[in-house]
Write an enzyme that holds these catalytic residues in place. Structure first.
Site, PDB file in Angstrom:
ATOM      1  CG  ASP A  40      39.054  27.858  19.665  1.00 33.74           C
ATOM      2  OD1 ASP A  40      38.588  26.883  20.136  1.00 33.74           O
ATOM      3  OD2 ASP A  40      38.037  28.632  18.636  1.00 33.74           O
ATOM      4  CE  LYS A  41      38.695  24.771  28.341  1.00 36.33           C
ATOM      5  NZ  LYS A  41      38.224  25.395  29.712  1.00 36.33           N
TER       6      LYS A  41
END
Length: 176
Positions: A40-41
């Site tokens: 994820d970011k």
């Protein structure tokens, strides 16, 4: 022969090639390769990229039980009892997690500076754990640590199966 790349994905980068900015294409200029799984970011570390669809599926599909290892900074002083709870598996909204390998560690000496830095609260200490899982629920590590009262502040994937982050600097990649 399949192309196989190990990238140290920086914080804030979306784990896809399309988009306006802060995507894998800002760091990898090799055509026709794709991430084998997601990170994820808000997470950093190892992402494996390949042009081989079968290999991509073998690495990323949870049914193959590939172990992924993370170094995690959590808010608070984590105890052996809490680490043991994580090891046994915890209840999340989408079900129980499988047992994990968890150990309390010192802050890694190889750690790079994160931009932006994590939030720091003067009166709340932080701890580091290493955790290995073989499933891939969405934001699983973050949800696991939060469920036992220790929110994740920083999450770095260091291993996927037999591949290691090693000394790849943040934002760089190597051909495997």
């Amino acid at each position: 022969m399949a192309k196989l790349i190990a990238l140290n994905k920086p914080f804030g980068v979306i784990c896809q090639f399309s988009g306006d900015n802060n995507t894998l294409s800002d760091y990898v200029d090799i055509p026709n390769i794709y991430p084998a799984g997601r990170l994820d970011k808000d997470s950093e570390g190892l992402v494996i990229l390949t042009d081989d669809g079968k290999l991509q599926n073998l690495i990323s599909n949870p049914k193959y039980n590939k172990t992924k290892t993370y170094v995690v900074q959590v808010e608070g002083e984590i105890s052996d009892d809490v680490a043991s709870s994580l090891q046994k598996g915890v209840q999340l909204k989408d079900g129980n997690t499988k047992p994990a390998r968890v150990k309390i560690i010192e802050e890694p000496s190889w750690l790079w500076v994160r931009t932006p830095p994590i939030r720091i609260r003067k009166n709340i200490p932080t701890s580091w754990i290493e955790i290995s899982i073989s499933e891939g629920k969405n934001r699983q590590i973050r949800r696991m640590t939060a469920s036992v009262g220790f929110p994740t502040l920083r999450l770095i994937r260091t291993k996927i199966d037999k591949w290691h982050l090693g000394d790849i600097t943040s934002g760089s990649y190597v051909t495997l």
